[in-house]
Design a protein around this motif. Sequence first.
Motif, PDB file in Angstrom:
ATOM      1  N   GLY A 257      11.127  16.119  20.937  1.00  0.00           N
ATOM      2  CA  GLY A 257       9.762  15.428  21.671  1.00  0.00           C
ATOM      3  C   GLY A 257       8.918  14.796  20.484  1.00  0.00           C
ATOM      4  N   ASP A 258       8.160  14.586  20.069  1.00  0.00           N
ATOM      5  CA  ASP A 258       7.349  14.338  18.448  1.00  0.00           C
ATOM      6  C   ASP A 258       7.227  14.329  17.283  1.00  0.00           C
ATOM      7  N   GLN A 259       7.916  15.533  17.760  1.00  0.00           N
ATOM      8  CA  GLN A 259       8.112  16.700  15.957  1.00  0.00           C
ATOM      9  C   GLN A 259       9.099  16.236  15.772  1.00  0.00           C
ATOM     10  N   HIS A 260       8.810  15.242  14.371  1.00  0.00           N
ATOM     11  CA  HIS A 260      10.146  16.082  13.044  1.00  0.00           C
ATOM     12  C   HIS A 260      10.745  17.221  12.927  1.00  0.00           C
ATOM     13  N   VAL A 261      12.140  16.999  12.814  1.00  0.00           N
ATOM     14  CA  VAL A 261      12.479  18.682  12.683  1.00  0.00           C
ATOM     15  C   VAL A 261      14.352  17.894  11.923  1.00  0.00           C
ATOM     16  N   ILE A 262      14.310  18.934  11.196  1.00  0.00           N
ATOM     17  CA  ILE A 262      15.479  19.230  10.307  1.00  0.00           C
ATOM     18  C   ILE A 262      16.407  19.744  10.860  1.00  0.00           C
ATOM     19  N   THR A 263      17.538  18.979  11.294  1.00  0.00           N
ATOM     20  CA  THR A 263      18.423  19.564  11.788  1.00  0.00           C
ATOM     21  C   THR A 263      19.979  20.037  11.630  1.00  0.00           C
ATOM     22  N   THR A 264      20.918  21.421  11.835  1.00  0.00           N
ATOM     23  CA  THR A 264      21.946  21.398  10.983  1.00  0.00           C
ATOM     24  C   THR A 264      22.902  22.652  12.602  1.00  0.00           C
ATOM     25  N   ALA A 265      23.914  21.612  12.003  1.00  0.00           N
ATOM     26  CA  ALA A 265      24.818  22.110  12.921  1.00  0.00           C
ATOM     27  C   ALA A 265      26.214  22.255  11.925  1.00  0.00           C
ATOM     28  N   VAL A 266      26.970  23.203  12.342  1.00  0.00           N
ATOM     29  CA  VAL A 266      28.491  23.351  12.077  1.00  0.00           C
ATOM     30  C   VAL A 266      29.011  22.463  12.256  1.00  0.00           C
ATOM     31  N   ASN A 267      29.181  21.149  12.899  1.00  0.00           N
ATOM     32  CA  ASN A 267      29.440  19.836  12.874  1.00  0.00           C
ATOM     33  C   ASN A 267      28.399  19.336  13.803  1.00  0.00           C
ATOM     34  N   ALA A 268      28.515  17.620  13.355  1.00  0.00           N
ATOM     35  CA  ALA A 268      28.205  16.660  14.339  1.00  0.00           C
ATOM     36  C   ALA A 268      28.668  15.606  14.526  1.00  0.00           C
ATOM     37  N   ALA A 269      28.578  15.314  15.634  1.00  0.00           N
ATOM     38  CA  ALA A 269      29.776  13.761  15.762  1.00  0.00           C
ATOM     39  C   ALA A 269      28.482  12.928  16.206  1.00  0.00           C
ATOM     40  N   THR A 270      28.955  11.863  16.391  1.00  0.00           N
ATOM     41  CA  THR A 270      27.770  10.614  16.712  1.00  0.00           C
ATOM     42  C   THR A 270      28.164  10.629  18.691  1.00  0.00           C
ATOM     43  N   GLY A 271      26.811  10.475  19.311  1.00  0.00           N
ATOM     44  CA  GLY A 271      27.563   9.222  20.714  1.00  0.00           C
ATOM     45  C   GLY A 271      28.388   8.436  20.995  1.00  0.00           C
ATOM     46  N   TRP A 272      29.011   7.826  19.285  1.00  0.00           N
ATOM     47  CA  TRP A 272      30.046   7.023  19.887  1.00  0.00           C
ATOM     48  C   TRP A 272      31.461   7.855  20.157  1.00  0.00           C
ATOM     49  N   GLN A 273      31.511   9.329  19.442  1.00  0.00           N
ATOM     50  CA  GLN A 273      32.553   9.512  19.720  1.00  0.00           C
ATOM     51  C   GLN A 273      32.356   9.993  20.232  1.00  0.00           C
ATOM     52  N   ILE A 274      31.417  11.639  20.575  1.00  0.00           N
ATOM     53  CA  ILE A 274      31.549  11.546  22.026  1.00  0.00           C
ATOM     54  C   ILE A 274      32.271  11.523  23.051  1.00  0.00           C
ATOM     55  N   ALA A 275      31.843  10.019  23.015  1.00  0.00           N
ATOM     56  CA  ALA A 275      32.125   9.106  24.261  1.00  0.00           C
ATOM     57  C   ALA A 275      33.542   8.713  23.949  1.00  0.00           C
ATOM     58  N   LEU A 276      33.613   8.529  23.566  1.00  0.00           N
ATOM     59  CA  LEU A 276      35.153   8.156  23.541  1.00  0.00           C
ATOM     60  C   LEU A 276      36.338   9.626  23.514  1.00  0.00           C
ATOM     61  N   LYS A 277      35.793  10.202  22.684  1.00  0.00           N
ATOM     62  CA  LYS A 277      36.947  11.011  23.779  1.00  0.00           C
ATOM     63  C   LYS A 277      36.571  12.001  24.782  1.00  0.00           C
ATOM     64  N   ARG A 278      35.543  11.692  25.204  1.00  0.00           N
ATOM     65  CA  ARG A 278      35.668  12.130  26.750  1.00  0.00           C
ATOM     66  C   ARG A 278      36.227  10.874  27.941  1.00  0.00           C
ATOM     67  N   LEU A 279      36.587   9.696  26.912  1.00  0.00           N
ATOM     68  CA  LEU A 279      37.370   9.034  27.918  1.00  0.00           C
ATOM     69  C   LEU A 279      38.536   8.834  27.777  1.00  0.00           C
ATOM     70  N   ILE A 280      38.810   9.993  26.488  1.00  0.00           N
ATOM     71  CA  ILE A 280      40.252   9.831  26.124  1.00  0.00           C
ATOM     72  C   ILE A 280      40.613  10.874  27.185  1.00  0.00           C
ATOM     73  N   ASP A 281      40.259  11.854  27.543  1.00  0.00           N
ATOM     74  CA  ASP A 281      40.184  13.378  27.914  1.00  0.00           C
ATOM     75  C   ASP A 281      40.055  12.723  29.630  1.00  0.00           C
ATOM     76  N   ILE A 282      39.249  11.875  29.966  1.00  0.00           N
ATOM     77  CA  ILE A 282      39.261  11.253  31.366  1.00  0.00           C
ATOM     78  C   ILE A 282      41.010  10.309  31.509  1.00  0.00           C
ATOM     79  N   THR A 283      41.264   9.509  30.406  1.00  0.00           N
ATOM     80  CA  THR A 283      42.725   9.151  30.308  1.00  0.00           C
ATOM     81  C   THR A 283      43.141  10.149  30.518  1.00  0.00           C
ATOM     82  N   GLY A 284      43.948  11.055  30.066  1.00  0.00           N
ATOM     83  CA  GLY A 284      44.279  11.849  30.109  1.00  0.00           C
ATOM     84  C   GLY A 284      45.018  12.741  31.569  1.00  0.00           C
ATOM     85  N   ALA A 285      43.455  13.154  31.731  1.00  0.00           N
ATOM     86  CA  ALA A 285      43.293  14.080  32.994  1.00  0.00           C
ATOM     87  C   ALA A 285      43.898  13.253  34.432  1.00  0.00           C
ATOM     88  N   LEU A 286      43.475  11.712  34.409  1.00  0.00           N
ATOM     89  CA  LEU A 286      44.043  11.202  35.578  1.00  0.00           C
ATOM     90  C   LEU A 286      45.292  10.791  34.958  1.00  0.00           C
TER      91      LEU A 286
END
Length: 479
Positions: A257-286
């Motif tokens: 929202g408009d709140q500044h926070v510190i985010t922490t996670a076991v791992n984090a990926a960029t939107g590009w990485q997630i999108a590319l992983k999904r593209l590979i999934d779709i191609t592999g699935a077909l």
Amino acid sequence: MYRKKNMNWMKHWDFEILDIIFMEIAFFLSYSIRHKESLLQGEHMYTRLAIILVALDIVVVFFSQNYKHIIQRDAFTEILYTIEHVTIIQLLLLLYEYVLKESYLLSRTVFLLSWGVSIVACSFGRIIWKQIVRKILTKEKNQSNMLIISTPEHVDSCLKGVLNKKFRQFKISSISFLEDDNNAPNEVMGIKTLKGKEKLVEYIKKDVVDEVYIDTSGENYAIDDLITTFLSMGVTVHVGMGFLPDDLPNEFVENIGDQHVITTAVNAATGWQIALKRLIDITGALVGLLITGIALIFVGPAIKIASPGPIFFKQKRVGKNGRIFYMYKFRSMYLDAEERKKELMAQNEMSGLMFKMENDPRIIGSEKGPGKGIGNFIRKTSIDELPQFWNILLGDMSLVGTRPPTANEYEEYDLHHKIRLSMKPGLTGMWQVSGRSDITDFDEVVRLDTKYIENWSLLLDIKILFKTFKVVFEKEGSK
């Protein structure tokens, strides 16, 4: 795993590409109207300007805030921002021609027409595409479930800050108060509240929790323990600026929202990485579904002959952070397999919350002897897994991930076991390529899955896929 937001200037790359396409169309169209010929057949200067236009757009986006809060803006405001964006680029084009001393060659008709058409086309393009993006963002399956941990005194201001934007990629699933105070409200802004740590623990064990927002200045040791617990489950944690613990993994600053926070996670990926992983999934699935169709021609009749009944087996499985979905396989067991499983639990070769048994009598054709029959054949060759490419295409699963547990197994999970579900389940994964039948301890499975999640990268996925082909063709670790 948390999807980290792209850098500000790349956050809305889709709108940038859309603007470039419409401005190029406007430029080509304006030239064709003025010179009665295609730009590709025209003067070299205009062709060069069409290329320079792309570079100028990227530069302007990099140094400006034109796309900031674009999803939240109304149509009229969007038109004003579009006029500003297109005007700056057109003036820079004119300046470029002036520096090269070619401005006298530039047709005023081309310049003014492309300017006006670009504003109209880009405005409509942005507004229409924005409506599409909003619908995608607000679809329930695309929103993460966020748990808010706050105090009765601060929860109203916290929610107003978090929910200040209308179109969000998350929804508030519940609010937790750490103190069991009877005077605390049972719900806030229509959202149910949890009172006390016991209710909180019970909730996170049974319900879907993707992210946690901690907005409290309570006792530090209590918050530290909570953060450690959530991270051990693979849940992403956002910590309000009022409390900043030490040694958080993969920490970065962002806005909720408009709140500044510190985010922490076991791992984090960029939107590009997630999108590319999904593209590979779709191609592999077909590709995988094509192979599944071919296999069905031969495997389907064989299953029917050996055991009358459905060819496909459908079972409830638990996916990312506790979401339920139906997983599909070619049926390799008799129809009463689930009932007979209870009788065979004493012979379970796995230590922990999974079931595995060599020479399982529930497998179709197992009465012919160890390793005999169609059921054993399709399991040893992993053909039974092929229908899961449909789950991958639907987005319930990924090519690479962790194996999804059954609903019964999931109910017995301890909190730290839930880290396995912090990513989409996969057709294959670290456990499968590490000698799955040689591993008899569920905690070892959890260790391998945790290692995969903590070290995830696209390159690791590719390595696991190649290892999977080797395991399948050499029938390693399959009993």
